[in-house]
Design a protein around this motif. Structure first.
Motif, mmCIF file in Angstrom:
data_model
loop_
_atom_site.group_PDB
_atom_site.id
_atom_site.type_symbol
_atom_site.label_atom_id
_atom_site.label_comp_id
_atom_site.label_asym_id
_atom_site.label_seq_id
_atom_site.Cartn_x
_atom_site.Cartn_y
_atom_site.Cartn_z
ATOM 1 N N LEU A 91 -48.714 -30.064 -102.059
ATOM 2 C CA LEU A 91 -48.249 -30.063 -100.673
ATOM 3 C C LEU A 91 -48.240 -31.463 -100.053
ATOM 4 C CD1 LEU A 91 -50.292 -26.940 -99.530
ATOM 5 C CD2 LEU A 91 -47.814 -27.026 -99.780
ATOM 6 N N HIS A 92 -49.149 -32.330 -100.521
ATOM 7 C CA HIS A 92 -49.347 -33.635 -99.872
ATOM 8 C C HIS A 92 -49.639 -34.679 -100.954
ATOM 9 C CE1 HIS A 92 -50.256 -36.531 -96.941
ATOM 10 N NE2 HIS A 92 -51.447 -36.149 -96.539
ATOM 11 N N SER A 93 -48.616 -34.944 -101.766
ATOM 12 C CA SER A 93 -48.835 -35.735 -102.980
ATOM 13 C C SER A 93 -49.179 -37.198 -102.696
ATOM 14 C CB SER A 93 -47.591 -35.663 -103.870
ATOM 15 O OG SER A 93 -46.465 -36.097 -103.128
ATOM 16 N N SER A 94 -48.825 -37.698 -101.514
ATOM 17 C CA SER A 94 -48.988 -39.141 -101.286
ATOM 18 C C SER A 94 -50.390 -39.527 -100.804
ATOM 19 C CB SER A 94 -47.966 -39.591 -100.232
ATOM 20 O OG SER A 94 -48.232 -38.913 -99.015
ATOM 21 N N PHE A 95 -51.277 -38.546 -100.586
ATOM 22 C CA PHE A 95 -52.576 -38.887 -99.974
ATOM 23 C C PHE A 95 -53.416 -39.781 -100.888
ATOM 24 C CE2 PHE A 95 -56.944 -38.416 -98.672
ATOM 25 C CZ PHE A 95 -56.833 -38.592 -97.309
ATOM 26 N N GLU A 96 -53.981 -40.833 -100.300
ATOM 27 C CA GLU A 96 -54.836 -41.736 -101.089
ATOM 28 C C GLU A 96 -56.284 -41.648 -100.631
ATOM 29 O OE1 GLU A 96 -53.505 -45.792 -101.474
ATOM 30 O OE2 GLU A 96 -51.445 -45.096 -101.821
ATOM 31 N N PHE A 97 -57.184 -41.366 -101.569
ATOM 32 C CA PHE A 97 -58.619 -41.282 -101.265
ATOM 33 C C PHE A 97 -59.251 -42.672 -101.322
ATOM 34 C CE2 PHE A 97 -57.527 -37.054 -102.771
ATOM 35 C CZ PHE A 97 -58.216 -36.229 -101.895
ATOM 36 N N THR A 98 -60.283 -42.869 -100.504
ATOM 37 C CA THR A 98 -61.060 -44.116 -100.561
ATOM 38 C C THR A 98 -61.868 -44.107 -101.865
ATOM 39 O OG1 THR A 98 -61.317 -43.910 -98.169
ATOM 40 C CG2 THR A 98 -62.767 -45.497 -99.272
ATOM 41 N N PRO A 99 -61.853 -45.199 -102.641
ATOM 42 C CA PRO A 99 -62.656 -45.225 -103.879
ATOM 43 C C PRO A 99 -64.140 -44.935 -103.592
ATOM 44 C CG PRO A 99 -61.171 -47.105 -103.791
ATOM 45 C CD PRO A 99 -61.081 -46.428 -102.450
ATOM 46 N N PHE A 100 -64.791 -44.182 -104.502
ATOM 47 C CA PHE A 100 -66.161 -43.688 -104.284
ATOM 48 C C PHE A 100 -67.146 -44.804 -103.922
ATOM 49 C CE2 PHE A 100 -70.303 -42.314 -106.216
ATOM 50 C CZ PHE A 100 -70.617 -41.353 -105.258
ATOM 51 N N LYS A 101 -67.148 -45.880 -104.718
ATOM 52 C CA LYS A 101 -68.141 -46.951 -104.475
ATOM 53 C C LYS A 101 -67.932 -47.611 -103.110
ATOM 54 C CE LYS A 101 -69.732 -48.386 -108.961
ATOM 55 N NZ LYS A 101 -69.859 -49.491 -109.901
ATOM 56 N N GLU A 102 -66.648 -47.762 -102.733
ATOM 57 C CA GLU A 102 -66.346 -48.371 -101.424
ATOM 58 C C GLU A 102 -66.836 -47.457 -100.297
ATOM 59 O OE1 GLU A 102 -62.222 -49.543 -101.082
ATOM 60 O OE2 GLU A 102 -62.344 -49.388 -98.885
ATOM 61 N N ALA A 103 -66.635 -46.145 -100.462
ATOM 62 C CA ALA A 103 -67.069 -45.194 -99.437
ATOM 63 C C ALA A 103 -68.595 -45.159 -99.343
ATOM 64 C CB ALA A 103 -66.512 -43.811 -99.757
ATOM 65 N N VAL A 104 -69.278 -45.247 -100.500
ATOM 66 C CA VAL A 104 -70.757 -45.279 -100.486
ATOM 67 C C VAL A 104 -71.228 -46.548 -99.778
ATOM 68 C CG1 VAL A 104 -72.829 -45.530 -101.931
ATOM 69 C CG2 VAL A 104 -71.089 -43.828 -102.533
ATOM 70 N N LYS A 105 -70.575 -47.662 -100.069
ATOM 71 C CA LYS A 105 -70.966 -48.939 -99.446
ATOM 72 C C LYS A 105 -70.805 -48.853 -97.920
ATOM 73 C CE LYS A 105 -71.770 -53.531 -99.536
ATOM 74 N NZ LYS A 105 -72.868 -53.693 -98.587
ATOM 75 N N ARG A 106 -69.683 -48.262 -97.474
ATOM 76 C CA ARG A 106 -69.471 -48.135 -96.020
ATOM 77 C C ARG A 106 -70.547 -47.247 -95.388
ATOM 78 N NH1 ARG A 106 -63.208 -46.741 -94.923
ATOM 79 N NH2 ARG A 106 -62.310 -48.036 -96.550
ATOM 80 N N SER A 107 -70.952 -46.203 -96.106
ATOM 81 C CA SER A 107 -71.968 -45.288 -95.582
ATOM 82 C C SER A 107 -73.330 -45.976 -95.521
ATOM 83 C CB SER A 107 -72.069 -44.032 -96.462
ATOM 84 O OG SER A 107 -70.798 -43.466 -96.631
ATOM 85 N N VAL A 108 -73.643 -46.750 -96.565
ATOM 86 C CA VAL A 108 -74.919 -47.490 -96.595
ATOM 87 C C VAL A 108 -74.939 -48.508 -95.452
ATOM 88 C CG1 VAL A 108 -76.222 -49.240 -97.904
ATOM 89 C CG2 VAL A 108 -75.416 -47.141 -99.045
ATOM 90 N N ASP A 109 -73.835 -49.248 -95.291
ATOM 91 C CA ASP A 109 -73.784 -50.257 -94.222
ATOM 92 C C ASP A 109 -73.955 -49.592 -92.863
ATOM 93 O OD1 ASP A 109 -73.412 -52.121 -96.147
ATOM 94 O OD2 ASP A 109 -71.261 -52.429 -95.781
ATOM 95 N N TRP A 110 -73.318 -48.427 -92.686
ATOM 96 C CA TRP A 110 -73.441 -47.707 -91.405
ATOM 97 C C TRP A 110 -74.903 -47.310 -91.177
ATOM 98 C CZ3 TRP A 110 -75.341 -43.137 -89.649
ATOM 99 C CH2 TRP A 110 -75.031 -42.819 -88.319
ATOM 100 N N PHE A 111 -75.558 -46.790 -92.211
ATOM 101 C CA PHE A 111 -76.944 -46.327 -92.069
ATOM 102 C C PHE A 111 -77.875 -47.498 -91.719
ATOM 103 C CE2 PHE A 111 -81.148 -45.184 -93.869
ATOM 104 C CZ PHE A 111 -81.416 -44.095 -93.052
ATOM 105 N N VAL A 112 -77.670 -48.618 -92.393
ATOM 106 C CA VAL A 112 -78.529 -49.789 -92.129
ATOM 107 C C VAL A 112 -78.323 -50.281 -90.687
ATOM 108 C CG1 VAL A 112 -78.976 -52.203 -92.779
ATOM 109 C CG2 VAL A 112 -78.642 -50.463 -94.565
ATOM 110 N N GLU A 113 -77.046 -50.329 -90.263
ATOM 111 C CA GLU A 113 -76.749 -50.805 -88.901
ATOM 112 C C GLU A 113 -77.229 -49.830 -87.826
ATOM 113 O OE1 GLU A 113 -72.527 -51.657 -88.615
ATOM 114 O OE2 GLU A 113 -72.745 -52.973 -90.362
ATOM 115 N N ASN A 114 -77.280 -48.546 -88.173
ATOM 116 C CA ASN A 114 -77.604 -47.518 -87.166
ATOM 117 C C ASN A 114 -78.933 -46.833 -87.454
ATOM 118 O OD1 ASN A 114 -74.985 -47.218 -85.403
ATOM 119 N ND2 ASN A 114 -74.338 -47.506 -87.518
ATOM 120 N N TYR A 115 -79.819 -47.530 -88.191
ATOM 121 C CA TYR A 115 -81.058 -46.902 -88.656
ATOM 122 C C TYR A 115 -81.857 -46.255 -87.519
ATOM 123 C CZ TYR A 115 -85.574 -46.096 -90.737
ATOM 124 O OH TYR A 115 -86.732 -45.497 -91.147
ATOM 125 N N GLU A 116 -81.961 -46.957 -86.390
ATOM 126 C CA GLU A 116 -82.804 -46.454 -85.292
ATOM 127 C C GLU A 116 -82.287 -45.128 -84.740
ATOM 128 O OE1 GLU A 116 -85.682 -47.509 -84.549
ATOM 129 O OE2 GLU A 116 -85.494 -49.202 -85.949
#
Ligand code: NDP
Length: 316
Positions: free
Chosen positions: A287-312
């Protein structure tokens, strides 16, 4: 008349991601989006849910609100997971129908599929056999959303449907060490291990395989589904099968994102859960062949960076 779109569970992992995606370009002229918190309305109460729908007057609903948790939280609370989620889902769909809402996209999960099955799992297999024992309450309540959707569609012509995401992770996740899902719990543990100079303890063998979707990718797919998907039958929203990773791969990605150089131990006395639950995203790809997923390691890195920045302030 422009649409008023209600997002239940608007303060959670997926809800926040949809809000960010909507605010950064997906919003259409004249649309009003309402992101709901349980503080504004307890959806397990029919009275409060009715009052909410009469006040907001949504024309479309993305229904995410649910009692959710990781393996160990589910195992200890199956009855509550069943009762609370059944009440929330019944109330939301009934009130949507009573108020003339023409489209609802609700959220199932790949972990509700039959425990004993063939792989890859697809959308036709939701009701084929009992779910895994560890989360039977959550699973049966989720499956009943599909039953409700069929009823509202057959008897009232409503376009009430559901999507089935694989494991989601990203900013605003629940990073609690006990109740959190595997990636946020690992991120929190690795943060502590790095800070305190202690080993990183991983629950289980690290061998189970999982498909993980970044919350912002899922958010874009949710908005696409709301606008384009016309069937009642569920739609799996997952990364491709070849992007399935082991828990040990997820540990490595978290360790790399933190630059953690300490010891990593696997506690094999802890339960592993289902070995795998590989889902096919063929229907989505058709149905939606053109969709591009964020590569796993990049998405994990973004999540880690968010957690570190927003730890409190992060949920933990
Ligand atoms: P979160 O735990 O991050 O958020 C849950 C949301 O539900 C919050 O906004 C919470 O509101 C709301 N909520 C809970 N109980 C009630 C209630 N009684 N009344 C009103 N609102 C309530 O969940 P996720 O974002 O992770 O999950 C969203 C959906 O995606 C769920 O349906 C879940 O089953 C599904 N899903 C999640 C996966 C995952 O890996 N996370 C995988 C597959 C499916 P508040 O914060 O204000 O209390």
């Amino acid at each position: 008349m422009a649409d008023v779109i209600l997002v239940t569970g608007g303060t959670g992992l997926v809800g926040k991601a949809i809000q960010e995606v909507v605010e950064s370009g997906e919003k259409r002229e004249g649309e009003q989006w309402h992101f709901l918190s349980s503080k504004e309305c307890d959806l397990s109460s029919l009275e409060e849910t009715r009052e909410l729908f009469q006040r907001i007057k949504p024309t479309k609903v993305i229904h995410l609100a649910a009692m959710v948790g990781g393996l160990f939280h589910n195992m200890a609370n199956n009855l509550a997971f069943f009762r609370v989620n059944m009440a929330i889902n019944d109330n939301v769909l009934l009130c949507a129908h009573e108020n003339g809402v023409d489209k609802v996209v609700s959220c199932l999960s790949t972990c509700i599929f039959p425990d004993k099955t063939t792989y890859p799992i697809d959308e036709t297999m939701v009701h084929d056999g009992p779910p895994h024992d560890s989360n039977f309450g959550y699973s049966y309540a989720k499956r009943m959303i599909d039953t409700l959707n069929r009823g509202y569609s057959n008897e009232h012509g409503r376009k009430y449907t559901s999507v089935i995401p694989c494991n989601v992770f990203g900013p605003h996740d629940n990073y609690n060490l006990q109740a959190g899902h595997v990636i946020p719990a690992l991120i929190h543990k690795c943060f502590v291990a790095k800070r305190d100079g202690t080993p990183l303890q991983v629950f289980g063998s690290g061998k189970p395989l999982r498909q993980f979707i970044y919350s912002h990718d899922l958010a874009r797919l949710f908005v696409w589904t709301l606008r384009n998907y016309e069937e009642t039958a569920p739609l799996i929203l997952s990364v491709d099968e070849e992007h399935e990773v082991s828990i040990a791969d997820a540990v490595d990605a978290v360790v790399e994102a933190f630059g953690f150089e300490g010891e990593v131990n696997y506690d094999t006395s802890k339960a592993d859960g289902q070995y795998k639950k590989t889902a096919s995203n063929d229907k989505l790809r058709r149905l939606h062949s053109s969709f591009e997923f964020t590569p796993f390691k990049e998405a994990v890195k973004r999540s880690v960076d968010w957690f570190v920045e927003n730890y409190e302030t992060a949920r933990k």
